[in-house]
Enzyme design. Structure first.
Site, short mmCIF file in Angstrom:
data_model
loop_
_atom_site.label_atom_id
_atom_site.label_comp_id
_atom_site.label_asym_id
_atom_site.label_seq_id
_atom_site.Cartn_x
_atom_site.Cartn_y
_atom_site.Cartn_z
N ARG A 26 2.85 2.23 0.26
CA ARG A 26 3.23 0.80 0.55
C ARG A 26 2.67 -0.06 -0.79
O ARG A 26 1.90 0.27 -1.55
CB ARG A 26 2.71 0.41 1.86
CG ARG A 26 3.11 0.77 2.78
CD ARG A 26 2.60 0.12 4.13
NE ARG A 26 1.29 -0.09 4.16
CZ ARG A 26 0.90 -1.36 3.90
NH1 ARG A 26 1.60 -2.25 3.72
NH2 ARG A 26 -0.47 -1.53 3.90
N HIS A 86 -1.61 -0.74 17.16
CA HIS A 86 -1.66 0.72 16.05
C HIS A 86 -2.33 1.52 16.62
O HIS A 86 -3.47 1.74 16.28
CB HIS A 86 -2.01 -0.08 14.69
CG HIS A 86 -1.80 0.80 13.58
ND1 HIS A 86 -2.80 1.10 12.52
CD2 HIS A 86 -0.85 1.62 13.38
CE1 HIS A 86 -2.37 2.04 11.62
NE2 HIS A 86 -1.20 2.52 12.12
N ARG A 88 4.40 12.58 2.52
CA ARG A 88 4.70 12.11 3.79
C ARG A 88 5.77 12.99 4.52
O ARG A 88 6.62 13.61 3.88
CB ARG A 88 4.91 10.82 3.99
CG ARG A 88 3.91 9.87 3.46
CD ARG A 88 3.16 9.72 4.78
NE ARG A 88 1.91 8.55 4.53
CZ ARG A 88 1.29 8.18 5.38
NH1 ARG A 88 1.59 8.55 6.84
NH2 ARG A 88 0.00 7.58 5.33
N SER A 117 -7.18 5.91 8.80
CA SER A 117 -7.19 7.11 8.18
C SER A 117 -8.49 7.78 7.98
O SER A 117 -9.33 7.11 7.59
CB SER A 117 -6.30 6.85 6.80
OG SER A 117 -6.28 8.08 6.08
N LYS A 133 -7.40 10.60 14.40
CA LYS A 133 -6.46 9.96 15.27
C LYS A 133 -5.51 10.96 15.46
O LYS A 133 -5.08 11.35 16.69
CB LYS A 133 -5.95 8.57 14.82
CG LYS A 133 -5.01 8.15 15.61
CD LYS A 133 -4.52 6.70 15.38
CE LYS A 133 -3.88 6.57 14.08
NZ LYS A 133 -2.35 6.76 14.22
N THR A 134 -4.82 11.54 14.54
CA THR A 134 -3.70 12.39 14.69
C THR A 134 -4.06 13.64 15.12
O THR A 134 -3.53 14.11 16.32
CB THR A 134 -2.87 12.64 13.28
OG1 THR A 134 -2.69 11.33 12.64
CG2 THR A 134 -1.92 13.42 13.44
N LYS A 138 7.07 0.04 8.18
CA LYS A 138 5.93 -0.75 8.53
C LYS A 138 6.34 -2.15 8.36
O LYS A 138 5.75 -3.06 9.18
CB LYS A 138 4.77 -0.72 7.34
CG LYS A 138 3.99 0.75 7.69
CD LYS A 138 3.28 0.69 9.06
CE LYS A 138 2.52 1.97 8.94
NZ LYS A 138 1.77 2.22 10.62
N ASP A 192 1.60 6.32 16.46
CA ASP A 192 1.54 5.16 15.52
C ASP A 192 1.29 3.80 15.91
O ASP A 192 0.47 3.04 15.69
CB ASP A 192 2.57 5.41 14.45
CG ASP A 192 1.86 4.56 13.07
OD1 ASP A 192 0.59 4.63 12.84
OD2 ASP A 192 2.85 4.06 12.24
#
Length: 560
Positions: free
Chosen positions: A68, A241, A349, A259, A263-264, A222, A278
């Site tokens: 981004r 989020h 990604r 990050s 979390k994932t 996003k 997400d």
């Protein structure tokens, strides 16, 4: 006055949508809602991606589009809505309406010259009561495919949605560049003194978005999530989020974390069905995922550590049945990927539909969460591995969104840097901060949700001295929180960090639960802990000192 403004903005939206429609009607080749298999073929035939050995699509972007571009992400500021947005946040960069109109005009002019235009009509939001109709108009088949992966199909009952008449339109020109001279003094100055040729622009009031010059898929995703995070609170829905999953007993859990906090990894629980990884909305009916897919970071991914994500990308299939998009990963002549090679970018990604994962809840809708986990990777080694938060404490930690990152090494010393991202997603939460915090506190109390702070970082000392929390130990703590095993144990209050620390947890040594007990030098622990608390206090004063946060929440800030 408000009603008059609303009428004016609706007329403006109708005018701009009319301009878009005229371009589409006059263009010789407009493809609307192409079948996914046909879209995949289109991507390959137009050489926008290559077919990998396993059937996934491989693509690469220019260097400025490997992530981004926050400094080029801009929002129209106007009287009708400016009081709703926190303009003190570095992520809410204002532009005037005239500049946005210029971007809109340039985007339409560029689209007219394209050989093909692709249009997809999708929605954001698995709950049809607030699904947001989203029309994407682009010259790239790959962008259109990305929206098929990431945005949800239009439901048959879209007429039930509170947004049924408020479609959001997004114009995406990933490889076009703006005329620098035309935007002199309107867009940001680059380090070399020129004006930026890229813009990711949002007009919430006229319901138009523009991605110009950014080929990063996340710019599209996003932008639309930021739009949802702006729109939903006004409708009484809290956007978060976070990832969400559901146990066999039907209990929903939310996991929030930046990050590197796990979390994932922790949300991909073989014993719990994933709703999404997400973005979710928490309404009066429960929790619902925004999206149709996942956009996972792939650097250093290993099947043994993250099998679900790995298989979603790397399973073998005929390419028209696959359609996972691998963005900016190293790719060899034998058409295989090397996810350990970060020479192109550490931010490679993978975009794929949720259906590529095995353990999911297909509806992506769940009940009110019984447990909420805030994840932090504290590299100072001073936070407990798990602690319980009161509603006021939860609102404070929600505002702060703390984790720590490791600074560069100099003469062999690495010192953690405190990182704060409000609501664990600061760039995408445009409203004034008290709005999101109050909504969380109200829902916690109304539905009896219990919030736990989980430190997946270091124990026994800071990075370089202590050791990273063992993932199996963290899973045991998370399971105890989800299963209710921590409800009946004794707690003590940590008066420095203002959290409630359990004295015992089944299957976990008591010593581990109290971080000072894991340090050899207790004095060094206190010195490090006080320094972190001071970081909290300074950041709170800087970010929220003039935001009218209630004293009950302020008192729970570490260092106060």
């Amino acid at each position: 006055m408000a009603a008059a403004n609303d009428i004016f903005l609706r007329k403006e939206n109708k005018r701009m949508v009319g301009d878009i429609d005229r371009v589409l009607k006059k263009h010789p080749s407009v493809i609307v809602d192409m079948d996914r298999k046909e879209m995949i073929k289109e991507v390959v035939e137009r050489r926008e991606a290559l077919i990998s050995a396993n059937g996934a699509l491989a693509t690469w972007t220019p260097s400025e589009s490997t992530g981004r571009s926050p400094k080029d992400t801009i929002t129209v500021r106007r009287g009708e809505s400016e009081d709703e947005i926190d303009w003190d946040s570095p992520n809410n960069i204002p532009i005037d309406e005239e500049t946005f109109d210029m971007l809109f005009e340039d985007a339409l002019t560029a689209l007219k010259k394209k050989d093909k235009i692709y249009v997809t009509d999708r929605v954001l939001g698995a709950d049809p009561k607030y699904a947001l109709p989203t029309r994407t108009i682009t010259d790239r088949a790959l962008t259109a495919l990305f929206t098929l992966n990431m945005f949800r199909p239009m439901p048959d009952d879209i007429g039930k949605s509170i947004f049924k008449d408020e479609q959001f339109n997004i114009l995406v020109l990933p490889y076009d560049k703006l005329d620098n001279n035309r935007y002199e003094g309107r867009l940001r100055k680059m380090p070399d003194g020129t004006t930026s040729s890229m813009a990711v622009a949002m007009d919430y009031d006229r319901r138009i978005g523009i991605v110009y010059g950014s080929a990063y898929g996340g710019s599209v995703k996003k932008l639309m999530f930021t739009v949802m995070n702006y729109l939903l609170p006004a409708k009484g829905i809290l956007p978060l989020h976070c990832s969400a999953n559901e146990g066999a007993d039907g209990n929903t859990a939310l996991l929030l974390g930046l990050s590197g906090t796990g979390k994932t990894t922790l949300s991909a629980d073989p014993n719990r069905a994933l709703l999404g990884d997400d973005e979710h909305g928490w309404s009066d009916d429960g929790v619902a995922n925004f999206e149709n897919g996942c956009y996972a970071k792939l650097i250093n991914i290993k099947r043994e550590k993250e099998p679900e994500i790995y298989d979603a990308i790397m399973h073998e299939a005929i390419y028209t049945d696959h359609g996972a998009i691998v963005e900016n990963a190293m790719f060899y002549p034998d058409r295989t990927f090397d996810f350990d090679d970060d020479r192109l970018t550490p931010n490679s990604r993978g975009s794929y539909p949720l259906t590529f994962l095995e353990n999911i809840k297909k509806s992506s809708v769940g009940g009110h969460p019984s447990t909420i986990l805030f994840l932090t990777a504290d590299a100072n080694g001073v936070l407990p591995p798990i602690s319980r938060l009161t509603p006021e404490q939860a609102m404070l930690w929600f505002l702060m969104g703390y984790t720590s990152k490791l600074a560069g090494t100099e003469t062999g010393i690495v010192d953690p840097v405190s990182t704060f991202s409000r609501f664990f997603g600061e760039p995408f939460m445009p409203r004034n901060p008290d709005v999101y915090a109050k909504m969380l506190g109200e829902r916690m109390k109304r539905h009896g949700a219990q919030v736990y702070l989980v430190n997946t970082g270091w124990s026994g000392g800071p990075y370089g001295v202590g050791s990273r929390m063992d993932i199996n130990l963290t899973r045991r703590l998370v399971d105890a929180a989800l299963n209710g095993e921590l409800e009946g144990v004794k707690y003590r209050e940590d008066n420095l960090f203002h959290v409630m620390v359990p004295e015992t947890c089944p299957g976990v040594p008591d010593k581990i639960l109290n971080p000072i007990e894991t340090w050899v030098d207790r004095g060094a622990y206190m010195e490090r802990a006080k320094k972190l608390a001071e970081d909290f206090s300074r950041h709170f004063d800087r970010a929220y000192g003039n935001k009218g946060i209630s004293p009950e929440i302020v008192s729970q800030c570490p260092g106060k």
